[in-house]
Scaffold this motif. Structure first.
Motif, PDB file in Angstrom:
ATOM      1  N   THR A 225       1.579  -0.799   0.141  1.00 25.00           N
ATOM      2  CA  THR A 225       0.507  -0.130  -0.209  1.00 25.00           C
ATOM      3  C   THR A 225       1.383   1.268  -0.512  1.00 25.00           C
ATOM      4  OG1 THR A 225      -1.684  -1.055   1.284  1.00 25.00           O
ATOM      5  CG2 THR A 225      -1.940   0.996   1.125  1.00 25.00           C
ATOM      6  N   VAL A 226       0.540   2.738  -0.967  1.00 28.47           N
ATOM      7  CA  VAL A 226       1.284   3.286  -0.761  1.00 28.47           C
ATOM      8  C   VAL A 226       0.786   4.108   0.103  1.00 28.47           C
ATOM      9  CG1 VAL A 226       2.609   4.920  -2.404  1.00 28.47           C
ATOM     10  CG2 VAL A 226       3.018   2.315  -2.770  1.00 28.47           C
ATOM     11  N   VAL A 227       1.077   5.185   0.443  1.00 29.86           N
ATOM     12  CA  VAL A 227      -0.126   6.393   0.676  1.00 29.86           C
ATOM     13  C   VAL A 227       0.644   7.562  -0.038  1.00 29.86           C
ATOM     14  CG1 VAL A 227      -1.138   7.845   2.841  1.00 29.86           C
ATOM     15  CG2 VAL A 227      -0.743   6.097   2.690  1.00 29.86           C
ATOM     16  N   VAL A 228       0.416   8.318  -0.792  1.00 30.27           N
ATOM     17  CA  VAL A 228       0.772   9.494  -1.768  1.00 30.27           C
ATOM     18  C   VAL A 228       0.017  10.805  -1.026  1.00 30.27           C
ATOM     19  CG1 VAL A 228       0.522  10.601  -4.162  1.00 30.27           C
ATOM     20  CG2 VAL A 228       0.259   8.465  -3.791  1.00 30.27           C
ATOM     21  N   CYS A 229       1.173  11.705  -0.543  1.00 32.27           N
ATOM     22  CA  CYS A 229       0.545  12.353   0.070  1.00 32.27           C
ATOM     23  C   CYS A 229       1.394  13.867  -0.619  1.00 32.27           C
ATOM     24  CB  CYS A 229       1.630  12.358   1.472  1.00 32.27           C
ATOM     25  SG  CYS A 229       1.523  11.524   2.407  1.00 32.27           S
ATOM     26  N   CYS A 230       1.324  15.167  -0.213  1.00 28.78           N
ATOM     27  CA  CYS A 230       0.833  16.243  -1.065  1.00 28.78           C
ATOM     28  C   CYS A 230       2.293  16.778   0.050  1.00 28.78           C
ATOM     29  CB  CYS A 230       0.325  17.602  -0.823  1.00 28.78           C
ATOM     30  SG  CYS A 230      -0.554  17.438  -3.124  1.00 28.78           S
ATOM     31  N   ASP A 231       3.265  17.510  -0.265  1.00 27.54           N
ATOM     32  CA  ASP A 231       3.888  17.812   0.932  1.00 27.54           C
ATOM     33  C   ASP A 231       4.411  18.976   0.105  1.00 27.54           C
ATOM     34  OD1 ASP A 231       6.293  18.710   2.621  1.00 27.54           O
ATOM     35  OD2 ASP A 231       7.454  17.628   1.673  1.00 27.54           O
ATOM     36  N   GLY A 232       3.566  20.643   0.643  1.00 30.08           N
ATOM     37  CA  GLY A 232       3.606  21.779  -0.002  1.00 30.08           C
ATOM     38  C   GLY A 232       3.731  20.996  -1.561  1.00 30.08           C
ATOM     39  N   LYS A 233       4.403  22.585  -2.410  1.00 27.56           N
ATOM     40  CA  LYS A 233       3.921  21.735  -4.139  1.00 27.56           C
ATOM     41  C   LYS A 233       4.772  20.967  -4.422  1.00 27.56           C
ATOM     42  CE  LYS A 233       3.920  26.435  -5.426  1.00 27.56           C
ATOM     43  NZ  LYS A 233       4.428  27.635  -6.661  1.00 27.56           N
ATOM     44  N   ARG A 234       4.983  19.553  -3.490  1.00 31.14           N
ATOM     45  CA  ARG A 234       6.029  18.361  -4.481  1.00 31.14           C
ATOM     46  C   ARG A 234       4.704  17.498  -3.733  1.00 31.14           C
ATOM     47  NH1 ARG A 234      11.014  15.302  -1.935  1.00 31.14           N
ATOM     48  NH2 ARG A 234      10.273  15.487   0.485  1.00 31.14           N
ATOM     49  N   GLN A 235       4.586  15.748  -4.533  1.00 30.65           N
ATOM     50  CA  GLN A 235       4.091  15.469  -4.326  1.00 30.65           C
ATOM     51  C   GLN A 235       5.062  13.946  -3.664  1.00 30.65           C
ATOM     52  OE1 GLN A 235       0.671  14.050  -6.317  1.00 30.65           O
ATOM     53  NE2 GLN A 235      -0.349  15.287  -5.496  1.00 30.65           N
ATOM     54  N   VAL A 236       4.608  13.646  -2.817  1.00 29.95           N
ATOM     55  CA  VAL A 236       5.904  12.209  -1.908  1.00 29.95           C
ATOM     56  C   VAL A 236       4.749  11.491  -1.752  1.00 29.95           C
ATOM     57  CG1 VAL A 236       7.739  13.457  -0.916  1.00 29.95           C
ATOM     58  CG2 VAL A 236       5.389  12.372   0.567  1.00 29.95           C
ATOM     59  N   GLY A 237       5.733   9.737  -1.757  1.00 32.07           N
ATOM     60  CA  GLY A 237       4.777   8.401  -1.486  1.00 32.07           C
ATOM     61  C   GLY A 237       5.572   8.045   0.185  1.00 32.07           C
ATOM     62  N   MET A 238       4.540   7.133   0.610  1.00 32.67           N
ATOM     63  CA  MET A 238       5.096   5.879   1.427  1.00 32.67           C
ATOM     64  C   MET A 238       4.830   4.960   1.299  1.00 32.67           C
ATOM     65  SD  MET A 238       4.814   7.440   5.774  1.00 32.67           S
ATOM     66  CE  MET A 238       4.883   6.271   7.115  1.00 32.67           C
ATOM     67  N   THR A 239       5.411   3.781   1.650  1.00 33.51           N
ATOM     68  CA  THR A 239       4.460   2.901   1.395  1.00 33.51           C
ATOM     69  C   THR A 239       4.860   2.100   2.764  1.00 33.51           C
ATOM     70  OG1 THR A 239       7.351   1.814   1.819  1.00 33.51           O
ATOM     71  CG2 THR A 239       6.334   1.847  -0.762  1.00 33.51           C
ATOM     72  N   VAL A 240       3.473   1.171   2.792  1.00 36.02           N
ATOM     73  CA  VAL A 240       2.854   1.397   4.867  1.00 36.02           C
ATOM     74  C   VAL A 240       2.232  -0.029   4.489  1.00 36.02           C
ATOM     75  CG1 VAL A 240       2.419   3.910   5.428  1.00 36.02           C
ATOM     76  CG2 VAL A 240       0.231   2.104   4.390  1.00 36.02           C
ATOM     77  N   ALA A 241       2.449  -1.090   5.485  1.00 37.12           N
ATOM     78  CA  ALA A 241       1.521  -2.569   5.544  1.00 37.12           C
ATOM     79  C   ALA A 241       0.100  -2.575   5.440  1.00 37.12           C
ATOM     80  CB  ALA A 241       2.199  -2.630   7.448  1.00 37.12           C
ATOM     81  N   GLN A 242      -0.107  -1.606   6.617  1.00 38.00           N
ATOM     82  CA  GLN A 242      -1.915  -1.338   6.214  1.00 38.00           C
ATOM     83  C   GLN A 242      -2.047   0.243   6.213  1.00 38.00           C
ATOM     84  OE1 GLN A 242      -2.574  -4.676   9.731  1.00 38.00           O
ATOM     85  NE2 GLN A 242      -4.436  -3.667   8.683  1.00 38.00           N
ATOM     86  N   VAL A 243      -3.651   0.694   6.063  1.00 34.33           N
ATOM     87  CA  VAL A 243      -4.123   1.490   6.940  1.00 34.33           C
ATOM     88  C   VAL A 243      -4.859   1.366   8.018  1.00 34.33           C
ATOM     89  CG1 VAL A 243      -5.641   3.720   6.097  1.00 34.33           C
ATOM     90  CG2 VAL A 243      -3.861   2.502   4.342  1.00 34.33           C
ATOM     91  N   LEU A 244      -4.786   1.994   9.494  1.00 37.59           N
ATOM     92  CA  LEU A 244      -5.549   1.663  10.458  1.00 37.59           C
ATOM     93  C   LEU A 244      -6.741   2.152   9.970  1.00 37.59           C
ATOM     94  CD1 LEU A 244      -2.679   1.025  12.790  1.00 37.59           C
ATOM     95  CD2 LEU A 244      -4.085  -0.865  11.704  1.00 37.59           C
ATOM     96  N   ASP A 245      -6.937   3.343  10.194  1.00 37.49           N
ATOM     97  CA  ASP A 245      -7.874   4.594  10.380  1.00 37.49           C
ATOM     98  C   ASP A 245      -8.135   5.876  10.192  1.00 37.49           C
ATOM     99  OD1 ASP A 245     -10.366   4.753  11.224  1.00 37.49           O
ATOM    100  OD2 ASP A 245     -10.228   4.215  13.925  1.00 37.49           O
ATOM    101  N   VAL A 246      -9.129   6.326  10.159  1.00 39.81           N
ATOM    102  CA  VAL A 246      -8.398   7.989  10.675  1.00 39.81           C
ATOM    103  C   VAL A 246      -9.318   8.971  11.721  1.00 39.81           C
ATOM    104  CG1 VAL A 246      -9.775  10.479   8.764  1.00 39.81           C
ATOM    105  CG2 VAL A 246      -9.195   8.523   7.624  1.00 39.81           C
ATOM    106  N   ALA A 247      -8.069   9.333  12.064  1.00 37.02           N
ATOM    107  CA  ALA A 247      -8.702   9.489  13.533  1.00 37.02           C
ATOM    108  C   ALA A 247      -7.965  11.121  13.951  1.00 37.02           C
ATOM    109  CB  ALA A 247      -7.846   8.899  14.705  1.00 37.02           C
ATOM    110  N   ALA A 248      -8.836  11.770  14.607  1.00 37.51           N
ATOM    111  CA  ALA A 248      -8.263  12.999  15.297  1.00 37.51           C
ATOM    112  C   ALA A 248      -7.526  13.072  16.243  1.00 37.51           C
ATOM    113  CB  ALA A 248      -9.955  14.113  15.873  1.00 37.51           C
TER     114      ALA A 248
END
Lengths: 153, 792
Positions: free
Chosen positions: B716-739
């Motif tokens: 699983t790759v999470v693609v994120c915006c870091d300012g103007k550029r985009q970066v990716g991060m490989t993760v074993a699993q996505v657990l949840d969205v939490a505050a």
């Protein structure tokens, strides 16, 4: 223009076919001919709009001659003639584009009075060829804005 | 019109713009010699050039202005509001003539008006300072007046002998005919002499009592051009006129820029097509990537070329505010912030009117009269703050006043009175929703129609104009404390990110700006989860009912089969939330907006068309128009907005597991979550990279996916915006969205950076900035031609 002058006037006409009829468009009006381009239909568009065509980086609105004449849509891909107007170019879907012909203005006659009124507005007379008639199309009469106005009124 | 005249028009207009800025500043700082010098220069340049081009009206007017300005500059007169008003009026006259020249190449006839203007300026000259006083003032003010003094000495050059001789003549009410002077023009070949002759010949009837100061000012005035052009003293250059940039900048026709933008748009499309066509071929991959980078750079550059700082629009507001405030008997202090914020030129033009409206409103309705303000314990002078700043891919422009704020009850009453809402409905509405009513056409709370506003046009125009360019308007008001009007403007118009959706095997593009989330319904769910209230389709989104619009029905396409899987795109079009039901989703794409022919624009649902990366065309949907047409109100907006606010107090995180640890990614940075086979992760040197959406992403291989043995295993790759550029991060699993909650260090109460409290666990926040950028990758690739073969 006197008769004498016009008799000498000959022009090149691009012949196009829709159904069984042969039409002619003065070549000076034709910007480009697109051979069977990919098209995109536009839901809710006025009936006469055949779809969109990709033309040199722009998205061109193309009028369907078949639909204007109240004919069934063609089942096979159609050719598109591109015309220039002051508001920008537009396209015209036809079944196929044929050869370029040399016609003389002396052979041109206006629409017959018996022609159905809808076609009276679209056609600009015809040239008499030896074996058949070549119906004159004027791009101005086919401009989408004008068609929309004439349909509304 | 010849080039010379055109150049003159441009230059003069710029000069007058500067002058306008300076004049309003001058009122605040009447003794500022730099401001005066700047204003003087603007008027003087016009006068100098007009004499040469033969525009007599301009010359006479600017000369009269110059005389007055000369006195001000020398310190023999102090600027007061009347003088500033006079000069502003003069500026308007000059502008009018310039417009006339632009339109007809002639100045037009209006001698009477000119004479009145000149008389007014002369009255101002003599009005407040007698000759004796002027001398005294000049003596007192001499340290300030000195910018002119050293110039006299320096400019006594052979080339400018003639101006020197003209000095004693200028105050006399004589007629020096230009012809004898012309030869000097041609020989000297500089602007200086023309100006000097202009000064002398155009001198109009001046009262004898002005002789001494006039003589004083005529001299430096006559020589100024020599100083400006031949020997610019760097120390004197005021910051406003950055003479240094003149050499490195160049005027470009906007048409040309538009054309370039169009071509770059084409290039982007072609690039997308090439990348799609060649993605399978490793040999093309390298070329594809280079093309990709160059295109991205080029696009950025052309877009930047179209950017202008908002100061271009802001600069005219000091004058507007001043005039309005004076006209209404109010006192207003204008603060401008973030003037350097840049915005696409066409957008800048488009917000000019809305902003003007907003400022009028703020001064007319917002800021109270000095008496009222004092009575309510505020400073007599109201504060109007104009602020521009970047926020993501938007520019925010705020108009903030510290006035009385909006009276919610009055708006409610007014809206009912004008039959904009039913009384019953008005009673149900919350504050926020009531505030939105002022954007309805025909709404005005002004008790009487003033010359400024109160005619019931205004806020709806602001909203319409801003929405036309894809922006949004928000309003926030606190009774007694003031009102903030916030315009949210997209950075650029031409290229927008969009999600491609499919309906009846046709493509449609939905602008990402109005897309909030997506929901997929499988074949079974599409029947059970879509609920019906009579003819209205609804979907329960986190317990709230979301009205649904079926795209195929909306567009009267052949009706789809029941029990088909479908997707719901949850859209928020200016506070109107609805779900758009489509057959399926394709990829998000950056699309180039192509205008549609008028006959198709009239349909209303389409904002344009575009050509996709695969060469197919797609119509761009206009969510706002769809929502309006469906009669969707802002009903659901209130609770949602409040919920938004409470949620904003905390930040939301995507909780992931990588390498056995839990980590948090700020949710607003997350662009996409992808499941991909490990083999798609490639290496550039030692750095893991991923080709994503036709671009190259640097990866943080937190889950050590690259090291795995099985190339077909999914990661699983999470693609994120870091300012103007985009970066990716490989993760074993996505657990949840939490505050997440901020953590404070015990004792110091300092907010801890980099960690947050998520689901009662202290969790580290991933630092996206720490992911190395791809800078220098191109060099690396060039140095390692076998690089693509290595990539696997």
């Amino acid at each position: 223009m006197t008769n004498e002058n016009s008799a000498q006037q000959s022009r090149q006409v691009c012949s196009v076919r829709v159904g069984d009829t042969l039409y002619g468009v003065p070549i000076a009006h034709v910007l480009e001919i697109l051979g069977k381009p990919a098209t995109q239909s536009v839901p809710l568009a006025p009936h006469f709009v055949g779809g969109l065509v990709h033309y040199r980086g722009e998205v061109l609105t193309a009028v369907s001659l078949r639909r204007l004449l109240g004919m069934e849509d063609s089942s096979s891909p159609e050719d598109v003639l591109v015309f220039e107007t002051p508001e920008g170019p537009f396209g015209l879907f036809v079944d196929s584009v044929g050869e370029v012909m040399q016609v003389s203005d002396a052979d041109h006659e206006p629409n017959p009075a018996t022609l159905e009124s809808r076609r009276q507005a679209l056609f600009a007379g015809a040239w008499k060829l030896t074996d058949q008639l070549l119906v004159t199309l004027e791009p101005e009469r086919l401009e989408p804005v004008r068609l929309a106005a004439s349909l509304a009124g | 019109m010849d080039d010379l005249t055109r150049e003159f028009l441009l230059e003069s207009q710029e000069g007058l713009d500067r002058m306008e800025r300076c004049l309003t500043d001058l009122e605040a700082r009447p003794g500022d010699t730099e401001l005066l010098a700047e204003i003087f220069r603007a008027v003087h340049t016009i006068k100098g050039t007009t004499g040469f081009l033969g525009f007599g009206r301009l010359e006479a007017l600017s000369h009269a202005g110059e005389n007055l300005l000369g006195l001000l500059r020398d310190g023999s007169l102090a600027a007061n509001p009347e003088i500033v008003s006079g000069l502003l009026a003069l500026m308007d006259n000059l502008r009018g003539i310039l417009r006339s020249i632009e339109a007809t190449s002639a100045e037009g006839e209006s001698r009477l008006e000119d004479r009145e203007m000149i008389a007014r300026l002369e009255a101002l000259q003599s009005g407040s300072a007698t000759a004796a006083e002027a001398d005294m003032l000049a003596a007192v003010a001499s340290p300030h007046a000195h910018p002119a003094a050293p110039r006299k000495g320096r400019s006594q050059q052979p080339g400018s002998r003639r101006p020197g001789t003209s000095r004693p003549r200028s105050p006399l009410p004589q007629k020096v005919s230009p012809p004898p002077a012309r030869p000097v023009d041609s020989t000297a070949g500089e602007a200086g002499p023309h100006a000097a002759i202009g000064a002398a010949s155009a001198a109009l009837e001046e009262g004898p009592q002005q002789a001494p100061p006039s003589a004083e000012e005529a001299a430096p005035l006559a020589m100024r051009p020599t100083v400006d052009h031949a020997d610019p003293p760097p120390a004197e250059a005021p910051p406003a006129c950055s003479g240094g940039t003149a050499d490195s900048t160049l005027r470009v026709d906007v048409e040309l820029l538009n054309r370039m933008m169009n071509l770059v748009g084409e290039l982007v499309l072609t690039r997308n097509q090439i990348l799609q066509a060649t993605s399978a071929d490793a040999g093309f991959a390298l070329l594809g990537r280079r093309l990709d980078m160059v295109t991205a750079d080029l696009r950025e550059s052309v877009m930047r070329a179209r950017m202008q700082p908002v100061s271009h629009v802001f600069s005219r507001f000091p004058r507007l505010v001043r005039d309005l405030a004076r006209g209404l008997g109010k006192r207003v202090h204008l603060e401008l912030e973030g003037q350097e914020t840049e915005l696409d030129k066409s957008l800048l033009e488009a917000i000019r009117d809305p902003l003007t409206h907003a400022i009028r409103n703020a001064i007319d309705h917002g800021i109270e009269s000095p008496e009222q303000r004092i009575a309510s314990g505020k400073l007599a002078e109201g504060l109007l703050r104009l602020r521009a700043c970047h926020e993501g891919s938007h520019v925010i422009v705020e108009v903030h006043d510290d006035g009385a704020g909006m009276n919610i009850e009055r708006i409610r009453g007014k809206a009912v009175e004008r039959q904009l809402v039913s009384p019953a409905r008005a009673d149900q509405m919350g504050e926020r929703e009531i505030l939105q009513l002022i954007f309805l056409p025909g709404f005005s709370t002004a008790s009487s129609v003033t010359s400024v506003s109160g005619r019931g046009v205004g806020m709806d125009v602001v909203r319409t104009n801003v929405e036309k360019i894809g922006g949004k308007v928000e309003i926030d008001s606190r009774t007694g404390q003031g009102t903030v009007l916030r315009l949210r403007i997209p950075l650029t118009l031409a290229i927008i990110p969009a999600l491609i959706v499919r309906s009846c095997s046709q493509n449609f593009a939905v602008p990402q700006s109005s897309l909030t989330e997506l929901a997929h319904l499988s074949a079974g769910e599409s029947d059970s989860r879509i609920e019906w209230l009579e003819s209205a389709a609804l979907y329960r989104l986190r317990g709230r009912l979301l009205p649904l619009i079926f795209l195929d029905r909306l567009l009267r396409q052949p009706a789809r089969q029941r029990s088909q899987p479908c997707d719901i795109a949850v859209l928020n079009a200016d506070g109107r939330r609805f779900g758009l039901v489509v057959d399926g989703l394709a990829d998000p794409e950056e699309i180039v907006v192509k205008p549609l022919a008028a006959v198709l624009r009239e349909i209303g649902y389409y904002a344009g068309a575009t050509i996709l990366g695969n060469g197919e065309m797609a119509l761009i949907l206009n969510p706002g128009a769809i929502a309006l047409n469906a009669g969707l109100g802002l009903t659901s907006d209130v609770d949602e907005a409040q919920a938004d606010e409470s949620r904003n107090a905390q930040q939301n995180y995507l909780l992931v597991e990588a390498d056995g640890r839990r980590a948090a990614l700020p949710l607003e940075t997350v662009v996409r979550i992808e499941r991909i086979p490990r083999s798609r992760i490639e290496r550039a040197g030692s750095r893991p990279v991923l080709r994503f959406d036709g671009a190259l992403l640097p990866l943080d291989d937190a889950a050590c996916a690259v090291a795995g043995d099985d190339p077909d295993a999914q990661t699983t790759v999470v693609v994120c915006c870091d300012g103007k550029r985009q970066v990716g991060m490989t993760v074993a699993q996505v657990l949840d969205v939490a505050a997440g909650r901020q953590l404070e260090e015990a004792g110091s109460a300092a907010v801890a950076n980099g960690i947050t409290l998520l689901q009662e666990h202290v969790t580290g926040i991933v630092s996206l900035a720490a992911i190395p950028s791809l800078d220098g990758l191109a060099d690396f690739v060039q140095a390692n031609p076998e690089f693509p073969a290595e990539a696997e």
